[in-house]
Design a protein around this motif. Structure first.
Motif, short mmCIF file in Angstrom:
data_model
loop_
_atom_site.label_atom_id
_atom_site.label_comp_id
_atom_site.label_asym_id
_atom_site.label_seq_id
_atom_site.Cartn_x
_atom_site.Cartn_y
_atom_site.Cartn_z
N ASN A 17 111.43 -64.63 -19.31
CA ASN A 17 111.40 -64.92 -20.74
C ASN A 17 110.64 -63.86 -21.54
OD1 ASN A 17 112.84 -67.34 -20.46
ND2 ASN A 17 110.96 -68.50 -19.99
N TYR A 18 109.89 -63.01 -20.84
CA TYR A 18 109.14 -61.94 -21.52
C TYR A 18 110.03 -60.70 -21.62
CZ TYR A 18 104.85 -64.67 -20.69
OH TYR A 18 103.88 -65.65 -20.66
N THR A 19 111.04 -60.76 -22.42
CA THR A 19 112.01 -59.66 -22.49
C THR A 19 111.38 -58.36 -22.98
OG1 THR A 19 112.67 -60.46 -24.68
CG2 THR A 19 113.97 -61.21 -22.79
N VAL A 20 110.50 -58.48 -23.96
CA VAL A 20 109.84 -57.27 -24.49
C VAL A 20 108.95 -56.66 -23.41
CG1 VAL A 20 108.25 -56.38 -26.22
CG2 VAL A 20 109.95 -58.11 -26.85
N PHE A 21 108.22 -57.51 -22.70
CA PHE A 21 107.35 -57.04 -21.64
C PHE A 21 108.16 -56.35 -20.54
CE2 PHE A 21 105.54 -58.00 -17.42
CZ PHE A 21 104.36 -57.27 -17.50
N ASN A 22 109.28 -56.94 -20.16
CA ASN A 22 110.10 -56.37 -19.10
C ASN A 22 110.66 -55.01 -19.50
OD1 ASN A 22 109.65 -58.64 -17.54
ND2 ASN A 22 111.50 -59.67 -18.22
N LYS A 23 111.07 -54.89 -20.74
CA LYS A 23 111.57 -53.60 -21.21
C LYS A 23 110.46 -52.56 -21.22
CE LYS A 23 114.73 -50.86 -22.73
NZ LYS A 23 115.85 -50.44 -21.85
N MET A 24 109.28 -52.99 -21.60
CA MET A 24 108.14 -52.07 -21.61
C MET A 24 107.80 -51.61 -20.19
SD MET A 24 104.25 -52.75 -22.86
CE MET A 24 103.99 -53.73 -21.40
N VAL A 25 107.86 -52.55 -19.22
CA VAL A 25 107.61 -52.18 -17.82
C VAL A 25 108.61 -51.12 -17.36
CG1 VAL A 25 107.70 -53.02 -15.45
CG2 VAL A 25 106.52 -54.36 -17.19
N GLU A 26 109.87 -51.30 -17.71
CA GLU A 26 110.90 -50.34 -17.33
C GLU A 26 110.63 -48.96 -17.92
OE1 GLU A 26 115.73 -49.65 -17.84
OE2 GLU A 26 114.74 -51.36 -18.78
N VAL A 27 110.32 -48.93 -19.22
CA VAL A 27 110.08 -47.64 -19.89
C VAL A 27 108.83 -46.96 -19.33
CG1 VAL A 27 109.52 -46.56 -22.09
CG2 VAL A 27 111.28 -48.33 -21.99
N LEU A 28 107.77 -47.75 -19.15
CA LEU A 28 106.52 -47.18 -18.64
C LEU A 28 106.70 -46.60 -17.24
CD1 LEU A 28 103.84 -49.76 -19.82
CD2 LEU A 28 104.13 -47.42 -20.64
N ALA A 29 107.41 -47.33 -16.38
CA ALA A 29 107.55 -46.91 -14.99
C ALA A 29 108.53 -45.75 -14.85
CB ALA A 29 107.99 -48.08 -14.14
N LYS A 30 109.64 -45.80 -15.56
CA LYS A 30 110.69 -44.80 -15.36
C LYS A 30 110.49 -43.54 -16.20
CE LYS A 30 114.95 -46.20 -14.99
NZ LYS A 30 116.24 -46.89 -15.26
N ASP A 31 109.86 -43.65 -17.35
CA ASP A 31 109.73 -42.50 -18.25
C ASP A 31 108.27 -42.05 -18.41
OD1 ASP A 31 112.48 -42.60 -18.68
OD2 ASP A 31 112.27 -44.03 -20.32
N THR A 32 107.45 -42.94 -18.93
CA THR A 32 106.06 -42.56 -19.22
C THR A 32 105.32 -42.16 -17.95
OG1 THR A 32 106.07 -44.16 -21.04
CG2 THR A 32 103.93 -43.30 -20.32
N CYS A 33 105.50 -42.92 -16.89
CA CYS A 33 104.80 -42.62 -15.64
C CYS A 33 105.18 -41.25 -15.11
CB CYS A 33 105.10 -43.70 -14.60
SG CYS A 33 104.32 -43.42 -12.99
N VAL A 34 106.47 -40.93 -15.14
CA VAL A 34 106.92 -39.64 -14.62
C VAL A 34 106.35 -38.50 -15.45
CG1 VAL A 34 108.93 -38.20 -14.19
CG2 VAL A 34 109.00 -40.64 -13.61
N ASP A 35 106.39 -38.63 -16.78
CA ASP A 35 105.86 -37.58 -17.66
C ASP A 35 104.36 -37.40 -17.43
OD1 ASP A 35 108.39 -37.29 -18.71
OD2 ASP A 35 107.99 -38.55 -20.45
N ASP A 36 103.62 -38.52 -17.36
CA ASP A 36 102.17 -38.43 -17.17
C ASP A 36 101.84 -37.92 -15.78
OD1 ASP A 36 101.95 -39.43 -19.69
OD2 ASP A 36 101.27 -41.42 -19.11
#
Length: 319
Positions: free
Chosen positions: A129-148
């Motif tokens: 039910n936490y759709t915003v949270f799940n999308k944030m997890v995806e972005v953080l793990a797949k994009d932000t984490c790789v860049d950082d």
């Protein structure tokens, strides 16, 4: 509750469970990313970590589990990997009491059950039910984490490329007259990966019940250690050596034959005998000053006799 950030095996920092602030362990970590990035990360930590803790406790009560159950251990691992071909992989997984509990499917933006019980179903239903949270997890793990991660690797290059050569020693234990345990202790090396093998007459001993190698354990000085133990028959007529390969050694290897420790033992015996002789000499001088000449002669004779007996005993033991 403990939250720790790692780059390979380098501790970057931790989260204070009382203030939810980040404590940096390496001076280059905070400088690696813009302050605004750390502010965003800090804000997310303050919001989502207490919320996840609350959700698990509520899930335990909803499913009539003790609050908290005994034991109640939740482990969460999130991060990303970058491979030499520049591809990357993100991961988020949750463990409960030492077992896999949940994982996040990055491709489908959904949570996957690893356990089939009421608590797992409750947590998954809540997270879905936490759709915003799940999308944030995806972005953080797949994009932000790789860049950082690329930035952290660049700034922490010296720490990641640190090399400490191993120090190896070989000694023996005799749990019974019919068995001899050869122990190869390797310590002080970094990075973690290492190869340790036993050679019998120059040939590598294959894995089997006679060979037991421990897992790699950390030292207090940020290096590693392990032990490899080979069970052999006393006086079996073979020669044995411990071979160590590590990145810090380049193309070379450490080769420690069984028998070098005997030289150390002999040197130790020699030092012990010299100390005994020194004590005997001091004793003789003291007795002479007291003018007990007959007692001095007898005492010196017994000391010399004792030294001979010790040497003979040790010689027999070493053979």
């Amino acid at each position: 509750m403990v939250w720790l950030g790692l780059l390979e095996d380098i501790e970057l920092g931790s989260v204070d469970k009382h203030t939810w602030s980040i404590h940096f362990y390496q001076p280059w970590v905070y400088q690696a990313l813009p302050h605004s990035d750390w502010d965003i990360i800090h804000d997310m930590i303050k919001v989502y970590l207490p919320e996840s803790n609350r959700m698990f406790h509520e899930g335990a009560m909803e499913n009539e589990l003790p609050s908290p159950p005994d034991p109640f251990v939740i482990q969460c691992m999130a991060g990303c990997k970058i491979y030499p071909n520049r591809t990357s992989q993100a991961f988020v997984s949750v463990g409960y009491n030492g077992l896999d509990f949940l994982s996040f499917d990055m491709d489908n933006n959904t949570w996957i059950l690893c356990q089939d019980n009421s608590l797992a179903w409750y947590i998954v239903a809540t997270l879905q039910n936490y759709t915003v949270f799940n999308k944030m997890v995806e972005v953080l793990a797949k994009d932000t984490c790789v860049d950082d991660l690329e930035v952290l690797v660049s700034n922490g290059k010296a720490a990641l490329e640190r090399q400490e050569p191993p120090v190896a020693t070989v000694f023996a234990r005799t749990p019974s007259p019919a068995q001899l345990l050869l122990v190869c202790r390797v310590t002080g090396f970094y990075p973690r990966h290492i190869s340790v093998a036993w050679l019998q007459d120059g040939q590598e001993v294959p894995p089997g019940p006679a060979l037991n190698t421990s897992s790699i354990l950390p030292n207090a000085d940020l290096t590693y250690q392990l032990r490899s133990i080979l069970a052999v028959s006393p006086r079996d007529g073979h020669s044995y050596a411990c071979r160590v390969r590590h990145r810090s050694l380049g193309t070379h290897s450490l080769l420690i034959p069984w028998g070098n420790s005997e030289v150390v033992l002999i040197a130790g015996l020699g030092a012990g005998l010299l100390a005994a002789v020194a004590v005997a000499a001091i004793t003789v001088l003291w007795v002479r000053r007291c003018r007990h000449r007959l007692l001095t002669a007898a005492f010196t004779y017994h000391i010399a006799e004792l030294l001979v007996l010790r040497l003979n005993c040790c010689t027999v033991t070493m053979v």
